[in-house]
Design an enzyme around this catalytic site. Structure first.
Site, PDB file in Angstrom:
ATOM      1  N   LYS A 160       9.033  38.314 -74.862  1.00  0.00           N
ATOM      2  CA  LYS A 160       7.966  37.750 -74.037  1.00  0.00           C
ATOM      3  C   LYS A 160       7.323  36.526 -74.687  1.00  0.00           C
ATOM      4  O   LYS A 160       6.688  35.725 -74.001  1.00  0.00           O
ATOM      5  CB  LYS A 160       6.899  38.813 -73.771  1.00  0.00           C
ATOM      6  CG  LYS A 160       7.399  39.960 -72.895  1.00  0.00           C
ATOM      7  CD  LYS A 160       6.281  40.919 -72.542  1.00  0.00           C
ATOM      8  CE  LYS A 160       6.775  42.011 -71.618  1.00  0.00           C
ATOM      9  NZ  LYS A 160       5.705  42.965 -71.246  1.00  0.00           N
ATOM     10  N   ASP A 190       4.550  41.648 -85.669  1.00  0.00           N
ATOM     11  CA  ASP A 190       4.040  43.003 -85.478  1.00  0.00           C
ATOM     12  C   ASP A 190       4.993  43.867 -84.664  1.00  0.00           C
ATOM     13  O   ASP A 190       4.721  45.047 -84.466  1.00  0.00           O
ATOM     14  CB  ASP A 190       2.669  42.955 -84.797  1.00  0.00           C
ATOM     15  CG  ASP A 190       1.696  43.949 -85.407  1.00  0.00           C
ATOM     16  OD1 ASP A 190       1.831  44.267 -86.601  1.00  0.00           O
ATOM     17  OD2 ASP A 190       0.807  44.419 -84.681  1.00  0.00           O
ATOM     18  N   ASP A 575     -12.131  38.372 -81.958  1.00  0.00           N
ATOM     19  CA  ASP A 575     -12.629  37.063 -82.375  1.00  0.00           C
ATOM     20  C   ASP A 575     -14.132  36.936 -82.133  1.00  0.00           C
ATOM     21  O   ASP A 575     -14.859  36.402 -82.980  1.00  0.00           O
ATOM     22  CB  ASP A 575     -11.869  35.945 -81.650  1.00  0.00           C
ATOM     23  CG  ASP A 575     -11.741  36.207 -80.157  1.00  0.00           C
ATOM     24  OD1 ASP A 575     -12.312  37.212 -79.672  1.00  0.00           O
ATOM     25  OD2 ASP A 575     -11.078  35.415 -79.471  1.00  0.00           O
TER      26      ASP A 575
END
Length: 876
Positions: A160, A190, A575
């Site tokens: 993806k 990951d 974030d």
């Protein structure tokens, strides 16, 4: 006159220089004129060296633009007061429920507007001076003194997130205009995919040719895919023939590189039954994505690996942290924290840059732009991160779904920069490693701040610090003692292979640091080195062994990682939460907008992917709101300014606006179907109030666009998608967040696709059915049905019914116009009618038919009119 030797000794603009000037003014200040900036106005005073001048400056918005905006905000507040005074005192007797619902929604919208508007009170832009940075830190003939930077690239699914896009991002990093020995690139895989590993191996080989080509001809951008796709005539300016030859050769090399990467992708489509096997015949350790050991591979930056011209290359490291069943790996935040620890062991740069795999460096001097703030000798120590605006490629000209998000990046962020800085550490952010470790910002020479984080001074009288005979609190004495002990132990903690040794080492200090950072003496030693770097005598084997240790699954257990250290856990929008914690510790951030965008990325341009992206952001905000870190009640007594707190509160409460928004967008259809309205018959005074309200809303938007430099198209798209996202993604995020926090039901998000191969804007017309489409579609249908019913009713009842109808129609058209991009998204491609359109057309026709039969506009609502015909039938 101040001697030139004093200027050379103290350094112009430094703290020592200012203290020296204060002493000098006491002695000889009456003989010379000194301004408020400690600069002599004596014409005989020598000019300052440009390398000692400030590296950046603030450029406030012109008063002719910002003052009318501020006046209008105050004026709009006054109008809001009159508006609600009129609305509350003039209820609608025959539609009391509709009136009360509309007033409640309008009050919520007003509060939301205040939270969004006031942080824009003092916007500013900044200007950097890269030449002064070079003069100060890069002396000719000497080694560069620019600070090292570790750059993080995160990726999960190579199917993806195409490896070619990741490779382009890595290549732009390796070719950046910065000293090569100061740059280290860490790629976090990951997903433990062998495809990512192999593509990085190919990328490192191609970089040996690409990097010297970029630096030789100073090309922009330095991501080959976007450089070669530029539609410019590079031959028209009489370029050197050598450049033409090398460019053509490099383009052929890149096409061959793409073929190899695409070949790897084609092979990866079908996984062998026995799993992937590496070139040496051993099984790939990451065949089981959820159960594999930690993996680290250094591709570049080691001895013997240089470019084709024999020059050194930046370090390139592949990292895949350990994954085991039963452990909470904390998704992207956990992967970023693993990169922080790995980089601290291997290179330990004092500054870090975080980019997504699809965000390449578009401006090769982006790192230097950030260093103009971070390495400023006067203000740099207080800055925790420098955030750049996000810019995107591949978005259609009309930007149907507001992917550019220009209003946020060019208006909201400028306003936040004038307060305390941007509120999140997203992609394209350069931040200070020291701040990420949970340390407080350097203290100002002011009265000591409160030690209690309670929201009120009266709620906790016992929190007041007690002072000793020397006027110091217990916390200050403990902090000073801890600092003295830490400085004594730096040498002992820097032992790499033997751990912490020596008779002077403090066991208590060691235990405290291990509880905070984990049981790695090498990593703990790196946290105590102010300017970064690892010991020169450390062996690479020992460092890699320790790097594997710090990315193990259980390393963070019983530590402060994710709580006070690193990226903070507890929200998918880590974030915002991380930036909030930094600002609460007294740090400030900076927003940098260079003329050439620093970074560019890929945005999900089709409707479904865009809604899922907004859903993830909104869910993260709901998670923060329902956690202990909610800015409404957390962080008082710290360094967070009030207007900055307003912006953080707005960033976590905006998903709750989805409920009043959906209710308010449903009211027009209800009014048209019932013949009622939320406003009574308007008097002259009421007309003036409503007109003033609409004019103030329009004027505020116009002035925002003027000082923010945003076009009317971008502003209007932002308004439209605020309604679309609020009616779909924000609503689902609200319920999913409540389920996750209250019931423990977690939601798994799929990675958004980063590219397509079917032509430009091919994904714009892809419609992936998702439940997020249901609420906006329902709002569209009911409002269109309401318009049809209202017009039919007016035709049936005559001329007098058209006057009240116009207000209801305007209300309904307001909803339909805001949902128009959503309607176009449902239509899909223009050259064919998708199945979904046929289905909804049949459904809509059925609904309209049933309503038409139910209403029966050609028959009076009082039944058939019976009149006496004049004939006496009984006489027959």
């Amino acid at each position: 006159m101040v001697p030139e030797k004093d200027i050379a000794l103290y350094g112009y603009g430094s703290v020592a220089w200012k203290e020296h000037m204060e002493e000098w003014k006491k002695k000889e200040g009456d003989k010379h004129q000194v301004n408020s900036d400690n600069e002599l106005e004596d014409p005989d005073f020598p000019m300052m060296d440009e390398g000692r001048q400030p590296l950046s400056r603030k450029l406030p918005i012109a008063s002719s633009k910002i003052n009318p905006y501020r006046i209008l905000i105050i004026l709009r507040l006054v109008i809001l007061g009159f508006f609600f005074h009129y609305r509350i005192l003039h209820p609608v007797a025959d539609a009391y429920g509709l009136w009360l619902t509309s007033v409640i929604c309008e009050i919520w919208f007003a509060i939301s507007w205040i939270l969004d508007q006031f942080p824009k009170w003092c916007p500013l832009v900044r200007e950097t001076y890269l030449d002064r940075l070079s003069l100060r830190y890069e002396k000719e003939g000497k080694q560069s003194n620019l600070a090292p930077i570790d750059i993080f690239v995160s990726t999960v699914d190579p199917l993806k997130e195409p490896p070619l896009i990741t490779s382009n991002t890595v290549l732009s990093i390796l070719a950046v205009d910065y000293p090569v020995e100061k740059v280290s690139c860490y790629v976090s895989d990951d997903g433990a995919a062998m495809l990512t590993f192999e593509s990085l191996s190919e990328t490192s080989e191609f970089a040996r040719k690409w990097v010297p080509f970029c630096k030789k001809f100073n090309i922009e951008p330095r991501a080959p895919e976007w450089y070669f796709s530029q539609k410019i005539d590079y031959l028209k300016n009489k370029v050197h023939p050598a450049f033409v030859r090398e460019r053509r050769a490099m383009k052929r090399e890149y096409e061959e590189f793409k073929v190899r990467i695409n070949g790897l992708v084609a092979m990866a489509q079908k996984v062998p039954d026995e799993g992937w096997t590496m070139q040496d015949g051993t099984h790939w350790p990451g065949n089981n994505v959820r159960d594999h050991p930690g993996m680290i591979q250094v591709f570049l930056g080691q001895e013997g690996v240089r470019d084709i011209e024999g020059n050194e290359l930046p370090r390139l490291v592949y990292v895949s942290r350990e994954k085991r069943p039963g452990f909470n790996h904390h998704k992207k935040a956990g992967a970023m924290n693993a990169l922080v620890r790995v980089s601290a062991v291997i290179s330990n740069a004092p500054f870090l840059l975080n980019v997504d795999c699809d965000h390449y460096i578009n401006n090769s001097k982006a790192l230097r732009e950030a260093m103009c703030f971070m390495m400023d000798p006067t203000s740099g120590k207080k800055i925790c991160y420098v955030q750049f605006p996000q810019r995107f490629d591949g978005i259609d000209h009309h930007d149907r779904y507001s992917n550019r998000n220009v209003v946020f990046f060019d208006i909201n962020m400028k306003g936040l920069d004038g307060l305390q800085g941007p509120i999140y550490v997203g992609t394209g952010c350069v931040f200070r490693r020291e701040a990420l470790y949970g340390y407080d910002a350097p203290a100002k020479k002011k009265k000591p701040s409160r030690t209690c984080n309670c929201w009120s001074k009266l709620c906790c009288c016992c929190c007041r610090p007690r002072k000793n005979s020397k006027g110091k609190t217990k916390k200050e004495r403990k902090k000073k003692t801890k600092h003295r002990e830490t400085s004594k132990q730096i040498h002992a903690l820097e032992t790499i292979e033997e751990g912490i040794e020596g008779a002077d080492s403090s066991q208590a200090l060691q235990t405290e640091l291990e509880k905070k950072f984990g049981q790695s003496p090498v990593f703990i030693a790196s946290t105590l080195v102010e300017n970064g770097g690892v010991p020169k005598d450390a062996s690479s084997t020992a460092l890699l062994k320790e790097a594997i240790h710090v990315i193990s699954c259980g390393y963070e257990d019983k530590t402060e990682w994710g709580k006070e250290v690193g990226w903070i856990y507890g929200s998918v929008t880590e974030d915002i939460l991380t930036g909030f914690k930094m600002h609460c510790r007294g740090w400030r951030s900076v927003y940098c907008m260079p003329k050439r965008p620093a970074f560019k990325g890929s945005a999900p341009i089709n409707l479904s992917d865009r809604l899922h992206q907004v859903l993830r952001w909104a869910l993260g905000s709901v998670e923060i709101f329902l956690s202990k870190h909610c800015p409404i009640w957390y962080g008082y007594g710290g360094g967070l300014k009030w207007l900055e707190r307003f912006s953080y509160i707005n960033s976590v409460v905006y998903p709750f606006t989805s409920i009043p928004l959906i209710v308010y967008c449903s009211l027009p259809a209800i009014c048209l179907l019932t013949g009622k309205f939320i406003v009574p018959e308007i008097s002259n005074y009421g007309s003036i109030i409503f007109m003033a309200m609409f004019i103030s809303i329009a004027a505020t938007g116009i002035l925002e666009m003027q000082w923010g430099g945003v076009g009317i198209d971008d502003w209007w798209r932002n308004e439209q998608f605020w309604v679309i996202g609020g009616a779909s993604s924000h609503l689902f995020a609200l319920f999913q967040g409540l389920l996750k926090v209250l019931a423990g039901v977690d939601t798994n998000f799929t990675v958004t696709s980063k590219g397509g191969d079917d032509g430009e804007f091919s994904e714009l017309y892809i419609l992936k059915w998702t439940s997020l489409l249901i609420p906006p579609t329902t709002l569209l249908v009911v409002n269109i049905v309401g318009v049809v019913v209202g017009v039919s009713d007016a035709i049936n009842n005559g001329y007098d019914s058209w006057g009240p109808l116009f207000g209801r129609l305007f209300f309904a058209f307001w909803v339909i116009v805001h949902l128009y991009p959503f309607l176009k998204g449902l239509l899909g491609k223009q050259d064919r009618t998708p199945t979904i359109v046929v289905v909804w057309s049949i459904l809509l026709a059925s609904v309209l038919t049933l309503l038409w039969v139910r209403i029966n506009p050609f028959v009076s609502r009082d039944g058939p009119v019976l009149q006496i015909c004049g004939l006496d039938c009984d006489d027959r």
